[in-house]
Every structure is written in C-alpha cells, then in structure tokens.
Design an enzyme around this catalytic site. Structure first.
Site, PDB file in Angstrom:
ATOM      1  N   GLU A 181      35.078 -32.548  39.711  1.00 18.57           N
ATOM      2  CA  GLU A 181      34.007 -33.442  39.279  1.00 18.57           C
ATOM      3  C   GLU A 181      33.639 -34.570  40.234  1.00 18.57           C
ATOM      4  O   GLU A 181      33.813 -35.754  39.917  1.00 18.57           O
ATOM      5  CB  GLU A 181      34.377 -34.026  37.905  1.00 18.57           C
ATOM      6  N   GLU A 299      35.710 -25.898  33.156  1.00 15.43           N
ATOM      7  CA  GLU A 299      36.123 -26.735  32.017  1.00 15.43           C
ATOM      8  C   GLU A 299      35.067 -26.659  30.935  1.00 15.43           C
ATOM      9  O   GLU A 299      33.875 -26.779  31.212  1.00 15.43           O
ATOM     10  CB  GLU A 299      36.248 -28.220  32.415  1.00 15.43           C
TER      11      GLU A 299
HETATM   12  C1  BGC Z   1      39.366 -34.891  32.848  1.00 14.13           C
HETATM   13  C2  BGC Z   1      40.123 -35.224  31.588  1.00 14.13           C
HETATM   14  C3  BGC Z   1      39.212 -35.219  30.384  1.00 14.13           C
HETATM   15  C4  BGC Z   1      38.382 -33.989  30.339  1.00 14.13           C
HETATM   16  C5  BGC Z   1      37.382 -34.070  29.243  1.00 14.13           C
HETATM   17  C6  BGC Z   1      38.621 -33.622  32.656  1.00 14.13           C
HETATM   18  O1  BGC Z   1      37.958 -33.310  33.839  1.00 14.13           O
HETATM   19  O2  BGC Z   1      40.225 -34.779  33.905  1.00 14.13           O
HETATM   20  O3  BGC Z   1      40.721 -36.466  31.745  1.00 14.13           O
HETATM   21  O4  BGC Z   1      39.990 -35.278  29.223  1.00 14.13           O
HETATM   22  O5  BGC Z   1      37.724 -33.754  31.568  1.00 14.13           O
HETATM   23  O6  BGC Z   1      36.666 -35.250  29.343  1.00 14.13           O
END
Ligand code: BGC
Length: 359
Positions: A181, A299
C-alpha cells in the site's frame, strides 16, 4: 492507521476509457505488430508461466498481525507450526506474509537485516512449502517511506538487495511483493521510479522471480492507471486491495478515526451494492487485459465488528467475482480482528471459511 483515503473518489477512469478507445483505433489502423506498443505486443516468453503461477496462488490468506508488528507477538499473535497445516487442509493454496522489515534492518548502509529475524522468515517459508502453500513475502508497514520517500529510497533498495540475495535459492513458489500500500507522499511518479530501481536490484540475483507490485493510493484500483511497469519484464503480478464500501468493512476499526458512527452498516448484496464492487473489478480487469498482466487481490476483508451475515455475503461475493475473472486472492486475515480462524476457540469461523472456500 487512517485509511480513509481509500474513500477518495477518482475520475481518472474517464481518461483511461478515452485513451483506451484512442489506443484501439490506433491499433486498427496500424496492423504491423512490430510497431505496437508493448502493452499489446505478442505474448512473450515467461508470460504463460506467470499466469499459471498466479492461478496457483489461487485462494490465499494473509498471516496478518504477527510479523508486521514491531516484533512478533506485540499484537498478540505468534505464528504456530500448526497454522500452516490448518490453512492447507482448509483448502487455501497460498499465504501472504506481511513483514515489517524496516523494524529489523539497520538505518545505515548496507542496511543489514537481523539474522534471527531472517531465520524466522526462513522458517515461515519452510512451513509453507512443506504444506504445499505458495508464499508471498511482503514488505509491510514501512511507514517512514510513505512520509519521506526520498530519504528512504536507498534503504528501501538496500533492504531488497539483501532480501533478494538471501532468498535467491528459494523455489518459484516464493514470491516477493515490493511494498504494501504505497500512500501519502509516495506519489505515482516517485513510486514508478522506485519500482523500476527495485526490480533492477532484485533481478541481479533473481532474474525470473515472480514479483508482486501494486498501485499507489493504498493499492487502490483507481490508481492502476498511474502504475508504470517495465514492459519487457513479464514475471510481474499486479496487486490491488478491496475494502469497499469502507464504512462497512472498517466500521468501528480502532485505527480508523471516526469509524464508530459506521457501526451497524450492513451489506445486503443488493444490485447497487454489487455494482459498486463490479465497477472496481471491471477497472482492474480492463487495465490488466490491455497490458497482459495477471492480477492478485492481495487484501480484502470486513472487520469483526460488522455483523457476520453481512461479512459472509460480502466476502463470498468478492471472492467469487475475483475467481470468475481469473484473479487470485488473499483474504485479510487469518487469526486477528478480521480473522477467518478464531484462535480463542481454536476453530475456523465456519461461515467465513465457507464464504471463502465453498465445499
Ligand atoms: C494493514 C492492517 C489493516 C488492514 C485493514 C492492512 O494493509 O496492514 O493494519 O488492519 O490493512 O485495514
């Protein structure tokens, strides 16, 4: 961590659609394939392999909240040998491992990485491979580079040089993801330049390693149009993250300021709700098909403060939509706040697991 930037609207897709149209028209009146830009060039050696490898990534899960803390256990999660077998037996085919390398590397050149920490990651890889899981080694929470990219450029490259050398003998089932990210001051022009340098650094020791790279704006689909990759390197997989609608997936999230009023937001799977997600998927696939790049949804997930039936509907919809489009995925995450595995009961959250991996 504040991630509300994921909410920001982008209108760049209009530009993308117009340029795509012009591009196609140009393609039609210019039949000599040798003059076509690389995006439409004939499939090159290695391309089929990278698509095949991406299919093998398939259905994955993030081992989040362990190795991307300042030290493993700081956030209450220490990886156990048993987890790898559980994950494989449940039907997952890969794991993504978020790692805060920046907390384990020197601040000065040559940015040496703690030997003990490297051994711990070697162990993670060994466990994954022993269970036939592909493994994505990610660089996570390098927050300093988001604030001051220029000051951290050399260190970022130095850490990758060391990691690439250390892991060079690993099999192709071990993939490297350059940076989770990119955001804030790591703007597209800076990120594109850094990506180019990082790829060159890694290729010195890992000429064909599959590398995973995502756009700026917290790996936002809308930022894909700004991502520039070396056209000749066909061993790249492009990643994006999906947490829309953010008010649903991040309701009550302690690290998102102002998210308490969102509590109670449901996701019913209405046509309009589905369309919002399909639009994002369409943008991703349109971008990728034009450039012949495989896609990995690295993710997606909804926080445990959302109601379970909504989480299940949303998760199943996202996972199936990705699969229909040949997009590999990794659920966020295994055993913490978004967890598909409930560590206190030592049992899967069966409904979420079935949403991810239908029987
Ligand atoms: C972050 C986490 C977070 C998740 C959802 C991830 O990329 O590293 O800290 O909980 O995204 O926000």
């Amino acid at each position: 961590m504040l991630k509300s930037c994921r909410l920001c609207p982008h209108y760049t897709y209009i530009v993308a659609v117009l340029s795509a149209a012009l591009f196609l028209i140009a393609g039609c009146i210019r039949p000599d394939s040798s003059t076509l830009p690389p995006a439409l060039a004939p499939v090159q050696a290695g391309t089929a392999d990278i698509f095949a490898l991406n299919q093998r990534l398939g259905r994955g899960v993030n081992l989040g909240n362990a190795l991307e803390a300042n030290y493993e256990g700081e956030w209450g999660l220490v990886l156990q040998e048993a987890y790898f077998q559980l994950i494989a037996e449940a039907g997952f085919t890969s794991i993504r491992v978020p790692i805060r390398w920046s907390a384990h590397a020197d601040a000065q050149p040559p940015y040496a990485i703690e030997e003990k920490f490297l051994q711990r990651i070697d162990w993670v890889i060994e466990q994954a491979l022993a269970n036939n899981l592909l493994v994505v080694i990610n660089m996570h929470h390098y927050d300093e580079i988001m604030q001051d990219p220029d000051a951290h450029r050399a260190r970022f490259l130095g850490i990758w040089q060391a990691l690439a050398a250390h892991f060079q003998a690993q099999p192709p089932e071990v993939l490297f993801e350059l940076l989770n990210e990119p955001n804030t001051n790591l703007l597209p022009y800076r990120w594109n330049a850094l990506v180019k340098e990082a790829i060159a650094t890694i290729r010195a020791t890992n000429p064909t390693r599959a590398l995973i790279i995502g756009p700026t704006g917290w790996n936002n689909v809308n930022d894909l149009v700004n991502l520039e990759l070396p056209a000749e390197d066909r061993n790249l997989i492009v990643t994006f993250h999906l947490y829309e609608p953010f008010r649903f997936t991040h309701q009550g999230a302690e690290w998102v300021a102002g998210s308490d009023p969102w509590l109670g937001t449901t996701w019913e799977g209405s046509t309009a709700e589905q369309r919002q997600l399909l639009t994002l998927f369409d943008k991703a696939t349109t971008w990728a098909e034009k450039r012949q790049r495989p896609l990995f949804l690295g993710e997606f997930g909804a926080y445990s403060k959302a109601d379970l039936p909504s989480r299940v509907r949303w998760t199943a919809f996202v996972a199936r939509t990705a699969e229909e489009r040949g997009i590999s995925w990794a659920y966020w995450e295994f055993g913490a706040g978004f967890g598909v595995y409930d560590r206190s009961r030592q049992a899967w959250n069966e409904e979420l697991l079935r949403a991810l991996i239908p029987e």
